[in-house]
Design a protein around this motif. Structure first.
Motif, PDB file in Angstrom:
ATOM      1  N   LEU A  27      61.591 127.958 -23.962  1.00 28.05           N
ATOM      2  CA  LEU A  27      60.257 128.275 -23.448  1.00 28.05           C
ATOM      3  C   LEU A  27      59.460 128.913 -24.587  1.00 28.05           C
ATOM      4  CD1 LEU A  27      61.124 129.985 -20.013  1.00 28.05           C
ATOM      5  CD2 LEU A  27      59.917 127.811 -20.303  1.00 28.05           C
ATOM      6  N   PRO A  28      58.144 128.727 -24.630  1.00 24.07           N
ATOM      7  CA  PRO A  28      57.362 129.333 -25.712  1.00 24.07           C
ATOM      8  C   PRO A  28      57.463 130.856 -25.717  1.00 24.07           C
ATOM      9  CG  PRO A  28      56.021 127.792 -24.421  1.00 24.07           C
ATOM     10  CD  PRO A  28      57.316 127.954 -23.692  1.00 24.07           C
ATOM     11  N   TYR A  88      54.153 128.660 -29.875  1.00 24.54           N
ATOM     12  CA  TYR A  88      55.346 128.873 -30.716  1.00 24.54           C
ATOM     13  C   TYR A  88      56.613 128.839 -29.858  1.00 24.54           C
ATOM     14  CZ  TYR A  88      58.796 131.355 -33.542  1.00 24.54           C
ATOM     15  OH  TYR A  88      59.940 131.706 -34.208  1.00 24.54           O
ATOM     16  N   VAL A  89      57.594 128.040 -30.293  1.00 27.86           N
ATOM     17  CA  VAL A  89      58.904 128.048 -29.624  1.00 27.86           C
ATOM     18  C   VAL A  89      59.929 128.496 -30.656  1.00 27.86           C
ATOM     19  CG1 VAL A  89      60.630 126.726 -28.347  1.00 27.86           C
ATOM     20  CG2 VAL A  89      58.202 126.191 -28.071  1.00 27.86           C
ATOM     21  N   SER A  90      60.623 129.565 -30.346  1.00 27.01           N
ATOM     22  CA  SER A  90      61.584 130.143 -31.288  1.00 27.01           C
ATOM     23  C   SER A  90      62.770 129.200 -31.485  1.00 27.01           C
ATOM     24  CB  SER A  90      62.060 131.479 -30.711  1.00 27.01           C
ATOM     25  OG  SER A  90      63.264 131.863 -31.299  1.00 27.01           O
ATOM     26  N   PRO A  91      63.358 129.154 -32.679  1.00 26.03           N
ATOM     27  CA  PRO A  91      64.549 128.311 -32.868  1.00 26.03           C
ATOM     28  C   PRO A  91      65.822 128.937 -32.298  1.00 26.03           C
ATOM     29  CG  PRO A  91      63.918 129.356 -34.940  1.00 26.03           C
ATOM     30  CD  PRO A  91      62.887 129.753 -33.925  1.00 26.03           C
ATOM     31  N   TYR A  92      65.750 130.151 -31.784  1.00 23.90           N
ATOM     32  CA  TYR A  92      66.967 130.801 -31.274  1.00 23.90           C
ATOM     33  C   TYR A  92      66.621 131.714 -30.100  1.00 23.90           C
ATOM     34  CZ  TYR A  92      65.211 134.802 -33.888  1.00 23.90           C
ATOM     35  OH  TYR A  92      64.422 135.816 -34.343  1.00 23.90           O
ATOM     36  N   ASN A  93      67.665 132.112 -29.380  1.00 17.98           N
ATOM     37  CA  ASN A  93      67.497 133.070 -28.285  1.00 17.98           C
ATOM     38  C   ASN A  93      67.770 134.487 -28.769  1.00 17.98           C
ATOM     39  OD1 ASN A  93      66.943 131.257 -26.172  1.00 17.98           O
ATOM     40  ND2 ASN A  93      69.131 130.863 -25.837  1.00 17.98           N
ATOM     41  N   PHE A 121      53.950 130.152 -41.378  1.00 12.73           N
ATOM     42  CA  PHE A 121      55.091 129.772 -40.534  1.00 12.73           C
ATOM     43  C   PHE A 121      54.748 129.693 -39.046  1.00 12.73           C
ATOM     44  CE2 PHE A 121      57.234 131.946 -44.157  1.00 12.73           C
ATOM     45  CZ  PHE A 121      57.827 130.800 -44.674  1.00 12.73           C
ATOM     46  N   TYR A 122      53.640 130.265 -38.652  1.00 10.90           N
ATOM     47  CA  TYR A 122      53.336 130.377 -37.227  1.00 10.90           C
ATOM     48  C   TYR A 122      52.085 129.572 -36.885  1.00 10.90           C
ATOM     49  CZ  TYR A 122      56.921 133.859 -37.730  1.00 10.90           C
ATOM     50  OH  TYR A 122      58.113 134.464 -38.005  1.00 10.90           O
ATOM     51  N   PRO A 123      51.864 129.285 -35.596  1.00 15.08           N
ATOM     52  CA  PRO A 123      50.883 128.260 -35.227  1.00 15.08           C
ATOM     53  C   PRO A 123      49.455 128.452 -35.728  1.00 15.08           C
ATOM     54  CG  PRO A 123      52.264 128.794 -33.336  1.00 15.08           C
ATOM     55  CD  PRO A 123      52.628 129.762 -34.415  1.00 15.08           C
ATOM     56  N   THR A 124      48.900 129.665 -35.676  1.00 20.38           N
ATOM     57  CA  THR A 124      47.480 129.810 -36.025  1.00 20.38           C
ATOM     58  C   THR A 124      47.292 129.745 -37.540  1.00 20.38           C
ATOM     59  OG1 THR A 124      47.075 131.072 -34.037  1.00 20.38           O
ATOM     60  CG2 THR A 124      45.450 131.301 -35.785  1.00 20.38           C
ATOM     61  N   LYS A 125      46.421 128.861 -37.948  1.00 22.51           N
ATOM     62  CA  LYS A 125      46.221 128.604 -39.393  1.00 22.51           C
ATOM     63  C   LYS A 125      44.813 129.011 -39.816  1.00 22.51           C
ATOM     64  CE  LYS A 125      50.106 126.147 -39.325  1.00 22.51           C
ATOM     65  NZ  LYS A 125      51.355 126.791 -39.714  1.00 22.51           N
ATOM     66  N   GLY A 126      44.607 129.080 -41.133  1.00 20.59           N
ATOM     67  CA  GLY A 126      43.270 129.221 -41.694  1.00 20.59           C
ATOM     68  C   GLY A 126      42.743 127.837 -42.036  1.00 20.59           C
TER      69      GLY A 126
END
Lengths: 96, 477
Positions: free
Chosen positions: B84-85, B96-101, B323-328
């Motif tokens: 889940l995101p 963002y969906v994490s690669p791990y729990n 590394f994370y969704p929001t970009k410039g």
């Protein structure tokens, strides 16, 4: 902290956050009030003979055995230390 | 569905149908979620049903079934899940969906719980009302015009209307306890290091803990038993076994309660009244009371915020649009990062980062950050001295749950709401908030603080108070 726009702009530059003019206006005022409130700790600390606490269980005993507490001393970073602190250029520090 | 979660799990282990329980919870979500908005993301009903069916097959085959069998757990959206995101309530991490729990999530799943969804929070857990989520404010199920507290307000609200049996929250300065006080639920901030922070999106990492939340003290204890204990993936996790908590109430005559002036005075009248009624009841049952003062606690709130801001400015430096969704969008790297952070962060997060940079800057750090860490040491030492001889009885909140929007115009008004809760985070000790009663239909809570790793004392005292008040498992109707 007075609401000085040049200081806010320097902080925004160090924090790498682009602020709009409208944001600068309101955040500047907020920071002035917040800094005024937080200044109380500076006054309180003057009357204390306490070392800084960075890790809450820096006590010997069952919460953390000293042998299980690997630490890096800043003295191991002599080229980066200034007056007992690590100088961080992007926070405004520099080593002469 | 006013049963306690531990009973539901026992019934399921004994053969009750977990699918039926999933349907009960889904009905509550269907009825309440549109108005309350406790969740940022909900798993699909089919996925929840499938997990319940899988568990049923396991039970039928006689395989080992976990302690949380068939319980529906909501998870604050700053705790990583791989399916889940995980947004931390911020546009910065939208999608963002994490690669791990997170370790806490893994442990809950190992005990056969079903994770129902991810709950709303103030952006990056920076707030006390859940109004500062980048997505929407969460409303208090007991009064939809009011806030549920924050930053784990989504978790608390999901429990208060029955959209989950248990919840994983986080507590940096009261973020699990304040919402508990405002929603008639129970929140426990564990000893610093008892619960792994692996997979918790960091805000103030020297202060925060993933924290169990539930509708009763026994349920909070059950969840803590599952998530507590050493984890090699977290360097600050204490090398201790998983806690075992005896679910029997404290003997009042063996109780010694300390009433620290700075932690009991200054609350609104209905809160003070209920607090003292409870203390007097405990005293008449045989509990010993000791009154004292720790004047330095008047500086706890500025010390806490200085440290939290400083740590936030460092922890959130990673959000640079890479590394994370929001970009410039600019070609220059400096501008690109500035744009990404301007787009991704809300105003309160920007304020806290800027204030943190200021507190750490050359020329100001001695006056702010270093001073705050010295005050923290003095407060920790004072608190540890007191909790060696007694459990501290304290207010949970100075005010009743405010109306939506009521305190948003002034950041200091928001910070003030944490005045009683930040002390446990500064001192690293465990603290529990549980409901005491209601005033004008609004919940009021009480806070207990014990020594490091003395969660069992808090649980047994909490069980005794539940017997006195008769309040456990309460849900808004």
């Amino acid at each position: 902290m007075e609401c000085r726009k040049e200081l806010l702009e320097r902080l925004a530059e160090l924090a790498k956050i682009a602020l709009s003019e409208e944001e600068k206006e309101s955040i500047c005022k907020d920071l002035e009030r917040i800094a005024g409130y937080l200044r109380a700790v500076g006054e309180a600390a003057k009357e204390l003979e306490a070392e800084p606490l960075y890790y809450v269980w820096d006590l010997p005993g069952p919460l953390r055995e000293p042998s299980e507490s690997p630490k890096v001393s800043i003295e191991e970073l002599p080229t980066k230390v200034k007056e007992g602190y690590v100088a961080v250029p992007w926070r405004g520090g520099s080593v002469e | 569905m006013s049963r306690e979660a531990w009973r539901v799990a026992e019934e399921i282990r004994a053969g009750a149908d977990p699918s039926r329980h999933v349907e009960e919870v889904l009905e509550r979500i269907e009825r309440w979620e549109g108005a309350v908005k406790a969740f940022i993301s909900l798993d699909l009903p089919e996925a929840l049903r499938e997990r319940a069916e899988r568990l049923e097959r396991k039970i039928r085959k006689g395989e080992r079934v976990g302690k949380l069998a068939g319980l529906l757990v909501s998870v604050k959206d700053n705790i990583c899940t791989s399916w889940l995101p995980t947004t931390a309530g911020s546009r910065m991490l939208e999608g963002y969906v994490s690669p791990y729990n997170a370790t806490a999530v893994e442990r809950v799943l190992q005990e056969d719980a079903i994770i129902v969804g991810k709950t709303n929070l103030d952006e990056f857990a920076m707030g006390s009302t859940t109004e500062l989520s980048a997505f929407w404010p969460t409303r208090n199920p007991w009064d939809l015009e009011r806030v549920p507290g924050g930053s784990s307000g989504g978790s608390a609200a999901s429990l208060a209307y029955g959209g989950a049996d248990l919840s994983l929250g986080s507590d940096t300065g009261g973020s699990a306890r304040l919402p508990a006080a405002y929603t008639a639920t129970v929140g426990l901030k564990p000893t610093y290091g008892l619960v792994s922070r692996y997979g918790l999106i960091p805000y103030g990492n020297s202060l925060e803990q993933i924290s169990p939340m539930a509708r009763s003290v026994r349920d909070v204890a059950l969840l803590l038993e599952v998530i507590g204990g050493w984890d090699p993936k977290d360097a600050t996790a204490l090398r201790v076994e998983r806690p075992r908590l005896d679910p029997s109430p404290a003997e009042p005559r063996a109780l010694r309660l300390c009433l620290v002036k700075e932690m009991v005075e200054g609350a609104e009248e209905p809160i003070e009244k209920l607090f003292w009624n409870t203390i007097h009841k405990l005293s008449s049952e045989g509990a010993q009371l000791e009154e004292l003062s720790i004047p330095l606690l008047s500086k706890a709130l500025p010390a806490y915020y200085t440290i939290a801001f400083a740590e936030a400015s460092s922890n959130l430096a990673r959000y640079a649009g890479i590394f994370y969704p929001t970009k410039g969008s600019s070609g220059s790297w400096e501008k690109y990062v500035g744009e990404a952070r301007a787009r991704g962060f809300g105003r309160e997060v920007k304020r806290r980062i800027l204030m943190g940079v200021y507190a750490l800057s050359e020329g100001f750090r001695d006056e702010f950050y270093v001073a705050a860490t010295k005050v923290r040491r003095a407060i920790r030492d004072e608190v540890l001295k007191v909790v060696k001889r007694c459990v501290i009885a304290a207010q949970a909140s100075p005010i009743l749950p405010p109306k939506i929007g009521e305190r948003l115009d002034d950041p200091l008004k928001l910070y003030y709401m944490d005045m009683y809760t930040v002390i446990a985070n500064l001192a690293g000790v465990p603290a529990l908030v549980q409901p005491l009663g209601f005033s004008q239909g609004l919940p009021i809570g009480i806070q207990w603080m014990a020594g490091p790793l003395e969660e069992s004392k808090l649980i047994s005292l909490g069980l005794l108070v539940e017997e006195l008040t008769g309040i456990k498992g309460a849900m808004a109707e």
